[in-house]
Design an enzyme around this catalytic site. Structure first.
Site, PDB file in Angstrom:
ATOM      1  CG  ASP A 114      -0.535  -2.735  18.491  1.00 53.95           C
ATOM      2  OD1 ASP A 114      -0.433  -1.777  19.279  1.00 53.95           O
ATOM      3  OD2 ASP A 114       0.451  -3.300  17.980  1.00 53.95           O
ATOM      4  CG  LEU A 132      -1.883  -1.153   1.397  1.00 55.62           C
ATOM      5  CD1 LEU A 132      -2.684  -1.003   2.679  1.00 55.62           C
ATOM      6  CD2 LEU A 132      -2.818  -1.260   0.198  1.00 55.62           C
TER       7      LEU A 132
END
Length: 286
Positions: free
Chosen positions: A194, A94
């Site tokens: 997280d 990405l």
């Protein structure tokens, strides 16, 4: 190892892939990160020791769930595997927007929408997974206060005790956490687990999340973690609260929820995180 990586990518995408360029990237933990490409297909490869394949496979499961349940751009897992020495996970590459990001409100709304799905009746996850490189137990529980006190705080205290580090008599803190969370009403939400600035980004202004440690728990955990190391811009929190308002009493629980990642840092990195963990516990037991 790279021969194995190329072979498994080829099997996964049904195309004869052989990388022609490989670049090692910076990493914040013991994993080695690489960008590989053949000029057409572009991938992120995370490499760990062979015995850590389970951790990489659990990351793949978390990414899949976030893709299915959220509105974020989440990298696809192409394949996971291992050879004699190493394990690896291959992810879609990405390209993230450069900071500063102008659409933190979209990130806040997206996380709130993820948290608003209450399709699971219990707290936990189908498998144990990992927070960074630490095993994260996820046994199913009906009561949130029991799950968080035992599977999160108690577990981290046990890991520290095995290293000879004891900040407090574990049962005292576990019981305190159970008591503090006992009357807090919680509907299980799928958590990123997280959620902090290092695990989020934007692609053409669309929010993206990655590196999950998913389980079903109190949505406030993700918000508390987002405020701990590098708080997100105000637009994020305003949009989250507009979509799914936090209870006013969240501030009372934030210290408890921030203790888990602090203890995890103490377990992984030691150093000044041990001091931070000790001080955080002292604030809780006052």
């Amino acid at each position: 190892m790279w021969k194995t990586v190329n072979e498994q990518i080829s099997q996964a995408i049904h195309y004869d892939f052989k990388h022609t360029h490989k670049q090692q990237l910076q990493s914040t933990n013991t994993d080695k990160l690489f960008n590989i490409t053949n000029g057409t297909h572009n991938y992120l490869v995370k490499v760990a020791l062979k015995n850590e394949l389970e951790r990489l496979e659990s990351e793949s499961l978390g990414l899949k769930l976030l893709t299915e349940n959220g509105v974020f751009i989440v990298p696809d897992c192409i394949t996971t595997g291992a050879n004699i020495e190493f394990s690896f996970i291959v992810l879609e590459w990405l390209e993230f927007d450069k900071q500063p990001h102008p659409t933190w409100n979209a990130m806040g709304k997206g996380l709130a929408m993820l948290h608003q799905k209450h399709q699971q009746a219990m707290f936990g996850f189908d498998v144990d997974n990992y927070l960074a490189t630490t095993v994260q137990p996820n046994s199913w529980h009906k009561k949130w206060n029991i799950f968080y006190a035992e599977e999160r705080i108690g577990w981290q205290l046990q890991l520290l005790a095995e290293k000879g580090i004891i900040f407090i008599e574990p049962e005292r803190l576990i019981n305190l956490v159970k008591e503090q969370l006992h009357s807090h009403p919680v509907e299980p939400s799928l958590l990123h687990g997280d959620f902090w600035r290092g695990n989020v980004g934007f692609i053409n202004t669309v929010p993206s999340i990655f590196n999950p440690a998913c389980y079903y728990g109190d949505r406030e955990v993700d918000i508390a973690m987002s405020e701990l190391f590098a708080p997100l811009p105000d637009d994020f929190y305003s949009a989250y609260n507009q979509q799914y308002p936090l209870l006013a009493s969240f501030e009372q629980r934030k210290l408890i929820y921030q203790l888990y990642p602090i203890l995890n840092h103490a377990n992984i990195f030691a150093g000044h995180y041990l001091t931070q963990a000790k001080q955080h516990i002292e604030r809780l037991i006052k």
